[in-house]
Design an enzyme around this catalytic site. Structure first.
Site, PDB file in Angstrom:
ATOM      1  N   LYS A 143       0.809  -1.213   0.000  1.00 51.41           N
ATOM      2  CA  LYS A 143       0.000   0.000   0.000  1.00 51.41           C
ATOM      3  C   LYS A 143       0.846   1.268   0.000  1.00 51.41           C
ATOM      4  O   LYS A 143       0.493   2.262  -0.645  1.00 51.41           O
ATOM      5  CB  LYS A 143      -0.969  -0.015   1.183  1.00 51.41           C
ATOM      6  CG  LYS A 143      -2.003  -1.136   1.071  1.00 51.41           C
ATOM      7  CD  LYS A 143      -2.934  -1.198   2.264  1.00 51.41           C
ATOM      8  CE  LYS A 143      -3.911  -2.365   2.102  1.00 51.41           C
ATOM      9  NZ  LYS A 143      -4.861  -2.460   3.219  1.00 51.41           N
ATOM     10  N   ASN A 155      -5.015   1.944  -1.268  1.00 48.55           N
ATOM     11  CA  ASN A 155      -5.484   0.565  -1.437  1.00 48.55           C
ATOM     12  C   ASN A 155      -6.352   0.411  -2.680  1.00 48.55           C
ATOM     13  O   ASN A 155      -6.906  -0.651  -2.921  1.00 48.55           O
ATOM     14  CB  ASN A 155      -6.215   0.049  -0.193  1.00 48.55           C
ATOM     15  CG  ASN A 155      -7.640   0.570  -0.058  1.00 48.55           C
ATOM     16  OD1 ASN A 155      -7.995   1.620  -0.588  1.00 48.55           O
ATOM     17  ND2 ASN A 155      -8.463  -0.160   0.679  1.00 48.55           N
ATOM     18  N   ASP A 171      -9.396   2.107   3.450  1.00 44.61           N
ATOM     19  CA  ASP A 171      -9.307   1.272   4.650  1.00 44.61           C
ATOM     20  C   ASP A 171      -9.819   2.011   5.882  1.00 44.61           C
ATOM     21  O   ASP A 171     -10.583   1.464   6.682  1.00 44.61           O
ATOM     22  CB  ASP A 171      -7.863   0.838   4.900  1.00 44.61           C
ATOM     23  CG  ASP A 171      -7.418  -0.309   4.006  1.00 44.61           C
ATOM     24  OD1 ASP A 171      -8.282  -1.099   3.581  1.00 44.61           O
ATOM     25  OD2 ASP A 171      -6.205  -0.409   3.735  1.00 44.61           O
ATOM     26  N   GLY A 180       0.371  -0.842  14.518  1.00 44.20           N
ATOM     27  CA  GLY A 180       0.661  -0.910  13.095  1.00 44.20           C
ATOM     28  C   GLY A 180       0.617   0.446  12.425  1.00 44.20           C
ATOM     29  O   GLY A 180      -0.429   1.100  12.405  1.00 44.20           O
TER      30      GLY A 180
END
Length: 249
Positions: free
Chosen positions: A61, A82, A98, A122
């Site tokens: 991505k 994405n 997302d 993340g």
């Protein structure tokens, strides 16, 4: 759909069903490509005249953001895409849904992120997009990553746009919402991204992994008496966004 691996992806089943409902003559095909070959593959695909768009999954991505000729505002903030749609001149416009899909999924399940304190594991392509969407929704976000510099870079990039509401941390912290936006959980042998037993009572634990549906993290959270949010609503809530972006139907 570009990724590595692609065995876990759910988008082809959902998008191909959408094409059928809309009567659109199209198909979404998963393509497994390593990072070293990504640029060559996208360049080759650009020459395919009946290819209208690309979806992008882990780990491409961020790299695909650099391959896009232009990007939407949310994608520019997150530094990742994405989805890529064909431009009239043959180039690619990138977007990342997302984050908006994740926030819509939370709200559909009755969880309002506005005003919530969020710890996000993340700072990659999906995590950065989710951070942007949560911040836009009014949450306070602390991000951490096994690569501490990646978390601090993301927080530093977003801080001017969301003053005093985004920070990086070296490890997981207490929050109203704890999110796994890492690939940890795709494989049975993966370690947990964080320990749900250490979270305060009432924390909502969300995992963006869709296969397996109940990851080891979500199972541990459920066993600890915490509410959980599965990964698939994030994708399901993106269908309307894809439909508008790719001008389907």
């Amino acid at each position: 759909m570009l990724g590595d691996p692609v065995a876990q992806v759910r988008a082809p089943a959902l998008l191909n069903s959408l094409f059928g409902r809309l009567g659109t003559d199209a198909v979404l095909v998963p393509v497994e490509v390593g990072a070293g070959q990504l640029g060559d593959v996208v360049k080759g695909l650009t020459a395919v005249r009946n290819l209208d768009g690309l979806l992008v999954t882990v780990p491409h991505k961020i790299a695909c953001r650099e391959l896009a000729d232009r990007v939407t505002g949310a994608a520019a903030l997150s530094g990742s895409v994405n989805a890529l749609r064909r431009l009239p001149d043959g180039g690619w416009e990138g977007a990342n849904f997302d984050g908006e899909g994740f926030v819509r999924g939370l709200r559909a399940a009755g969880h309002e992120p506005g005003g919530a304190t969020v710890c996000l594991a993340g700072a990659g392509g999906a995590g950065s997009a989710i951070a942007v969407a949560l911040l836009r929704a009014g949450a306070r976000v602390t991000v951490w990553d096994v690569d501490a510099s990646r978390a601090s870079d993301l927080a530093a990039r977003l801080a001017p746009h969301f003053p005093d509401r985004v920070a990086a941390a070296p490890a997981h912290i207490d929050a109203d919402l704890a999110v796994n936006a890492t690939p940890m959980g795709l494989r049975p042998e993966d370690a947990l991204p964080f320990d749900p037993r250490a979270l305060k009572p009432g924390t909502l634990v969300a995992d963006i992994i869709m296969k397996p549906r109940e990851t080891a993290l979500l199972r541990a959270a459920r066993e600890a008496g915490l509410a959980i949010q599965y990964g698939e609503p994030m994708l399901a809530e993106q269908l309307a966004l894809y439909q508008e972006f790719f001008r389907l139907g």
